[in-house]
Design an enzyme around this catalytic site. Structure first.
Site, PDB file in Angstrom:
ATOM      1  N   ASP A  26       0.828  -1.210   0.000  1.00  0.00           N
ATOM      2  CA  ASP A  26       0.000   0.000   0.000  1.00  0.00           C
ATOM      3  C   ASP A  26       0.863   1.262   0.000  1.00  0.00           C
ATOM      4  O   ASP A  26       1.949   1.274   0.583  1.00  0.00           O
ATOM      5  CB  ASP A  26      -0.899  -0.028   1.245  1.00  0.00           C
ATOM      6  CG  ASP A  26      -2.042   0.965   1.136  1.00  0.00           C
ATOM      7  OD1 ASP A  26      -2.307   1.453   0.021  1.00  0.00           O
ATOM      8  OD2 ASP A  26      -2.670   1.255   2.163  1.00  0.00           O
ATOM      9  N   ASN A  28       1.327   3.399  -2.988  1.00  0.00           N
ATOM     10  CA  ASN A  28       1.824   3.857  -4.299  1.00  0.00           C
ATOM     11  C   ASN A  28       1.249   5.225  -4.669  1.00  0.00           C
ATOM     12  O   ASN A  28       1.948   6.092  -5.180  1.00  0.00           O
ATOM     13  CB  ASN A  28       1.434   2.875  -5.401  1.00  0.00           C
ATOM     14  CG  ASN A  28       2.086   1.526  -5.229  1.00  0.00           C
ATOM     15  OD1 ASN A  28       3.051   1.401  -4.491  1.00  0.00           O
ATOM     16  ND2 ASN A  28       1.553   0.527  -5.909  1.00  0.00           N
ATOM     17  N   GLY A  29      -0.053   5.384  -4.450  1.00  0.00           N
ATOM     18  CA  GLY A  29      -0.731   6.622  -4.828  1.00  0.00           C
ATOM     19  C   GLY A  29      -0.166   7.807  -4.055  1.00  0.00           C
ATOM     20  O   GLY A  29       0.103   8.873  -4.631  1.00  0.00           O
ATOM     21  N   HIS A  43       2.490   3.397  -9.039  1.00  0.00           N
ATOM     22  CA  HIS A  43       2.362   1.949  -9.280  1.00  0.00           C
ATOM     23  C   HIS A  43       3.593   1.419 -10.020  1.00  0.00           C
ATOM     24  O   HIS A  43       4.025   0.289  -9.775  1.00  0.00           O
ATOM     25  CB  HIS A  43       1.089   1.654 -10.072  1.00  0.00           C
ATOM     26  CG  HIS A  43      -0.169   1.981  -9.303  1.00  0.00           C
ATOM     27  ND1 HIS A  43      -0.359   1.590  -7.988  1.00  0.00           N
ATOM     28  CD2 HIS A  43      -1.300   2.654  -9.659  1.00  0.00           C
ATOM     29  CE1 HIS A  43      -1.544   2.011  -7.572  1.00  0.00           C
ATOM     30  NE2 HIS A  43      -2.133   2.664  -8.561  1.00  0.00           N
ATOM     31  N   SER A  71      -7.082  -5.905  -5.903  1.00  0.00           N
ATOM     32  CA  SER A  71      -8.145  -6.554  -5.133  1.00  0.00           C
ATOM     33  C   SER A  71      -9.450  -6.595  -5.932  1.00  0.00           C
ATOM     34  O   SER A  71      -9.618  -5.849  -6.905  1.00  0.00           O
ATOM     35  CB  SER A  71      -8.369  -5.798  -3.819  1.00  0.00           C
ATOM     36  OG  SER A  71      -9.089  -4.612  -4.072  1.00  0.00           O
ATOM     37  N   LEU A 137      11.932 -19.793  -4.991  1.00  0.00           N
ATOM     38  CA  LEU A 137      10.926 -18.963  -4.304  1.00  0.00           C
ATOM     39  C   LEU A 137       9.624 -19.045  -5.084  1.00  0.00           C
ATOM     40  O   LEU A 137       9.637 -18.961  -6.313  1.00  0.00           O
ATOM     41  CB  LEU A 137      11.395 -17.494  -4.254  1.00  0.00           C
ATOM     42  CG  LEU A 137      10.370 -16.481  -3.745  1.00  0.00           C
ATOM     43  CD1 LEU A 137      10.264 -16.540  -2.226  1.00  0.00           C
ATOM     44  CD2 LEU A 137      10.743 -15.059  -4.147  1.00  0.00           C
TER      45      LEU A 137
HETATM   46  C1  FPP Z   1      -2.116   0.142  -3.275  1.00  0.00           C
HETATM   47  O1  FPP Z   1      -1.619   1.448  -3.233  1.00  0.00           O
HETATM   48  C2  FPP Z   1      -1.569  -0.528  -4.417  1.00  0.00           C
HETATM   49  C3  FPP Z   1      -2.282  -1.093  -5.424  1.00  0.00           C
HETATM   50  C4  FPP Z   1      -3.741  -1.082  -5.478  1.00  0.00           C
HETATM   51  C5  FPP Z   1      -1.611  -1.725  -6.547  1.00  0.00           C
HETATM   52  C6  FPP Z   1      -0.404  -2.489  -6.148  1.00  0.00           C
HETATM   53  C7  FPP Z   1       0.378  -2.723  -7.342  1.00  0.00           C
HETATM   54  C8  FPP Z   1       1.729  -2.746  -7.393  1.00  0.00           C
HETATM   55  C9  FPP Z   1       2.626  -2.623  -6.259  1.00  0.00           C
HETATM   56  C10 FPP Z   1       2.403  -2.890  -8.660  1.00  0.00           C
HETATM   57  C11 FPP Z   1       2.367  -4.290  -9.106  1.00  0.00           C
HETATM   58  C12 FPP Z   1       1.175  -4.370  -9.914  1.00  0.00           C
HETATM   59  C13 FPP Z   1       1.036  -5.110 -10.958  1.00  0.00           C
HETATM   60  C14 FPP Z   1      -0.097  -4.776 -11.797  1.00  0.00           C
HETATM   61  C15 FPP Z   1       1.968  -6.201 -11.290  1.00  0.00           C
HETATM   62  P1  FPP Z   1      -2.641   2.642  -3.360  1.00  0.00           P
HETATM   63  O2  FPP Z   1      -2.789   2.950  -4.795  1.00  0.00           O
HETATM   64  O3  FPP Z   1      -3.908   2.293  -2.650  1.00  0.00           O
HETATM   65  O4  FPP Z   1      -1.867   3.771  -2.606  1.00  0.00           O
HETATM   66  P2  FPP Z   1      -2.510   4.915  -1.722  1.00  0.00           P
HETATM   67  O5  FPP Z   1      -3.130   4.251  -0.525  1.00  0.00           O
HETATM   68  O6  FPP Z   1      -1.316   5.733  -1.348  1.00  0.00           O
HETATM   69  O7  FPP Z   1      -3.486   5.667  -2.571  1.00  0.00           O
END
Ligand code: FPP
Length: 253
Positions: A26, A28-29, A43, A71, A137
């Site tokens: 969690d 990335n955004g 992402h 999800s 792995l």
């Molecule tokens: C949650 O962060 C992250 C996700 C919903 C996507 C996770 C994906 C990756 C780490 C990349 C790998 C993905 C693929 C497609 C192989 P968020 O976007 O909810 O972050 P925030 O809470 O800061 O908004």
């Protein structure tokens, strides 16, 4: 070492450490927002962090890494973000699978594939086929996954077979039945919830919540999480005195 139906090579460097680590990636955004970048840039950095973490887990003798990439609820995000994530998945598969193959990583996708396009499904199947012989792995990428979906699909599988639903039979019908339950479940990004991840399998997982945003989760953060795990006493319902008298063996797969 043999874990359920999946064989993995023996871990020499990690006797007490987690065999199976699960991660909610969690943040990335927020990582992107802090830099005035579009969410997709976060992402993309998330993919880099996942590559780093996978290599680090393999080097540290972790046998199974399970990550939450998309999800069942993520379809509700803005259309651009969803299509961007699907494109990123395709790009990551084409770029990463050759190296995963060389590194001895077996990649598998866990989740409901029925609602994915044929193109995406083919991409997942090809990545799995290209790495299926690897044993260093196991990397489980949960995509279009939800813990409730998994429990429901396991129950309906048993019902369709006319089999009684017991803890044992349900466990055997779940998506990750061939690997041991996660020993350590990490969530980055500062939130303290499971968000429908591994609801069944995390019953006895040690939980670790990190304030680091996923793109910033590096080897040092992984090592700190593993050290934290190693310092904990796992009791599985027993008392501390019982554990000290006869240290627990890891639960069978
Ligand atoms: C949650 O962060 C992250 C996700 C919903 C996507 C996770 C994906 C990756 C780490 C990349 C790998 C993905 C693929 C497609 C192989 P968020 O976007 O909810 O972050 P925030 O809470 O800061 O908004």
């Amino acid at each position: 070492m043999r874990l359920g139906r999946i064989s993995v090579s023996a871990s020499s460097s990690l006797q007490q450490g987690p065999r199976h680590i699960a991660i909610v990636m969690d943040g990335n955004g927020r990582w992107a927002k802090q830099r005035f970048l579009p969410r997709l840039a976060g992402h993309k950095q998330g993919v880099n962090a996942l590559r780093r973490c996978t290599q680090a887990c393999a080097q540290r003798g972790v046998a199974v890494l399970t990550v939450f990439a998309f999800s069942s609820e993520n379809w509700n995000r803005p259309v651009d973000e969803v299509s961007g994530l699907l494109e990123l998945l395709a790009l990551a598969l084409s770029r990463e699978v050759p190296q995963l193959r060389k590194d001895g990583v077996r990649v598998r996708f866990i989740g409901d594939r029925a609602s994915l396009s044929a193109k995406v499904r083919d991409g997942l199947a090809q990545a799995e086929a290209a790495t299926h012989h690897n044993t260093r792995l196991v990397l489980n990428v949960c995509f279009n996954y939800g813990g409730r979906w998994d429990i429901a699909q396991a129950a309906s599988t048993l019902a369709a077979r006319g089999e009684p639903i017991t803890e044992l039979s349900l466990n055997a019908a779940m998506a990750l039945s061939d690997v041991p339950d996660p020993d350590l479940l990490i969530r980055t990004g500062g939130e303290m919830r499971l968000s429908n991840f591994l609801l069944w399998q995390a019953a006895y997982s040690e939980l670790l919540f990190s304030d680091k945003l996923w793109p910033d989760f590096d080897e040092a953060a992984l090592d700190a999480a593993i050290a934290d795990y190693c310092a904990r006493e796992r009791r599985f319902g027993k008392t501390s005195e019982q554990i000290l008298a006869a240290p627990l063996q890891p639960l069978p797969a």
